[in-house]
Design a protein around this motif. Structure first.
Motif, PDB file in Angstrom:
ATOM      1  N   THR A  21       0.857  -1.181   0.000  1.00 57.55           N
ATOM      2  CA  THR A  21       0.000   0.000   0.000  1.00 57.55           C
ATOM      3  C   THR A  21       0.895   1.234   0.000  1.00 57.55           C
ATOM      4  O   THR A  21       2.093   1.119   0.225  1.00 57.55           O
ATOM      5  CB  THR A  21      -0.952  -0.035   1.221  1.00 57.55           C
ATOM      6  OG1 THR A  21      -1.851   1.058   1.156  1.00 57.55           O
ATOM      7  CG2 THR A  21      -0.207   0.008   2.533  1.00 57.55           C
ATOM      8  N   SER A  22       0.343   2.382  -0.280  1.00 56.10           N
ATOM      9  CA  SER A  22       1.149   3.603  -0.345  1.00 56.10           C
ATOM     10  C   SER A  22       0.521   4.708   0.490  1.00 56.10           C
ATOM     11  O   SER A  22      -0.673   4.983   0.369  1.00 56.10           O
ATOM     12  CB  SER A  22       1.262   4.071  -1.801  1.00 56.10           C
ATOM     13  OG  SER A  22       1.825   5.367  -1.862  1.00 56.10           O
ATOM     14  N   TYR A  23       1.349   5.363   1.303  1.00 54.75           N
ATOM     15  CA  TYR A  23       0.886   6.509   2.092  1.00 54.75           C
ATOM     16  C   TYR A  23       0.272   7.581   1.198  1.00 54.75           C
ATOM     17  O   TYR A  23      -0.555   8.369   1.628  1.00 54.75           O
ATOM     18  CB  TYR A  23       2.063   7.177   2.831  1.00 54.75           C
ATOM     19  CG  TYR A  23       2.604   6.415   4.001  1.00 54.75           C
ATOM     20  CD1 TYR A  23       1.844   6.220   5.144  1.00 54.75           C
ATOM     21  CD2 TYR A  23       3.901   5.910   3.989  1.00 54.75           C
ATOM     22  CE1 TYR A  23       2.352   5.534   6.228  1.00 54.75           C
ATOM     23  CE2 TYR A  23       4.423   5.231   5.071  1.00 54.75           C
ATOM     24  CZ  TYR A  23       3.641   5.047   6.196  1.00 54.75           C
ATOM     25  OH  TYR A  23       4.141   4.376   7.268  1.00 54.75           O
ATOM     26  N   HIS A  30      -2.678   8.845  -6.854  1.00 49.93           N
ATOM     27  CA  HIS A  30      -1.402   8.963  -6.148  1.00 49.93           C
ATOM     28  C   HIS A  30      -1.011  10.431  -6.083  1.00 49.93           C
ATOM     29  O   HIS A  30      -1.048  11.142  -7.083  1.00 49.93           O
ATOM     30  CB  HIS A  30      -0.308   8.168  -6.869  1.00 49.93           C
ATOM     31  CG  HIS A  30       0.934   8.022  -6.065  1.00 49.93           C
ATOM     32  ND1 HIS A  30       1.916   8.979  -6.048  1.00 49.93           N
ATOM     33  CD2 HIS A  30       1.331   7.039  -5.233  1.00 49.93           C
ATOM     34  CE1 HIS A  30       2.881   8.586  -5.244  1.00 49.93           C
ATOM     35  NE2 HIS A  30       2.557   7.403  -4.732  1.00 49.93           N
ATOM     36  N   TYR A  48      -4.700   4.144   0.982  1.00 52.23           N
ATOM     37  CA  TYR A  48      -3.710   3.656   1.930  1.00 52.23           C
ATOM     38  C   TYR A  48      -4.417   2.827   2.996  1.00 52.23           C
ATOM     39  O   TYR A  48      -5.472   3.215   3.502  1.00 52.23           O
ATOM     40  CB  TYR A  48      -2.975   4.843   2.574  1.00 52.23           C
ATOM     41  CG  TYR A  48      -2.009   4.407   3.647  1.00 52.23           C
ATOM     42  CD1 TYR A  48      -0.862   3.714   3.303  1.00 52.23           C
ATOM     43  CD2 TYR A  48      -2.265   4.658   4.983  1.00 52.23           C
ATOM     44  CE1 TYR A  48       0.019   3.286   4.280  1.00 52.23           C
ATOM     45  CE2 TYR A  48      -1.386   4.243   5.962  1.00 52.23           C
ATOM     46  CZ  TYR A  48      -0.245   3.553   5.609  1.00 52.23           C
ATOM     47  OH  TYR A  48       0.623   3.119   6.565  1.00 52.23           O
TER      48      TYR A  48
END
Length: 122
Positions: A21-23, A30, A48
């Motif tokens: 996952t990505s902050y 994104h 996230y």
């Protein structure tokens, strides 16, 4: 599924299924670090992963808790939307009336019984 924060080196030496996952991913977009500007990066898992979120394998997405029974899941973003769009200004959703109420400053009180904030009616 449990959510942890770990470096790739740790993950590489663990058994089981791991989902990255990505902050910087919110609502299927994104963003540049510490900003609200989309940067064209890869939007991992729509959102996230956070406490209370669930991972939907079919959608390959982390989905937040449903805030109200009437709200509907927006498929592209995997976020919840009220059945009526929120008007401009400071409004709060009223599930009982199925509409938005104008939010007036300092008009909330803490309800010990329900452990939630109640809107004070004038």
């Amino acid at each position: 599924m449990q959510v942890i924060v770990a470096e790739q080196d740790f993950i590489d030496h663990q058994d089981g299924q791991w989902v990255q996952t990505s902050y910087n991913t919110r609502g299927g977009i994104h963003y540049a670090p510490n900003s609200n500007e989309p940067d064209g990066g890869v939007a991992l898992r729509k959102n996230y992963a956070a406490i209370g979120y669930t991972y939907d394998e079919d959608r390959d997405a982390f989905i937040p808790l449903k805030p109200c029974p009437s709200w509907l899941l927006d498929e592209p973003s995997c976020t919840w939307e009220a059945p009526i769009p929120r008007p401009e200004g400071n409004y709060i959703w009223n599930e009982e009336t199925q509409n938005w109420d104008l939010l007036k400053e300092d008009k909330f009180t803490w309800n010990e019984e329900t452990q939630a904030w109640d809107l004070v009616e004038e």
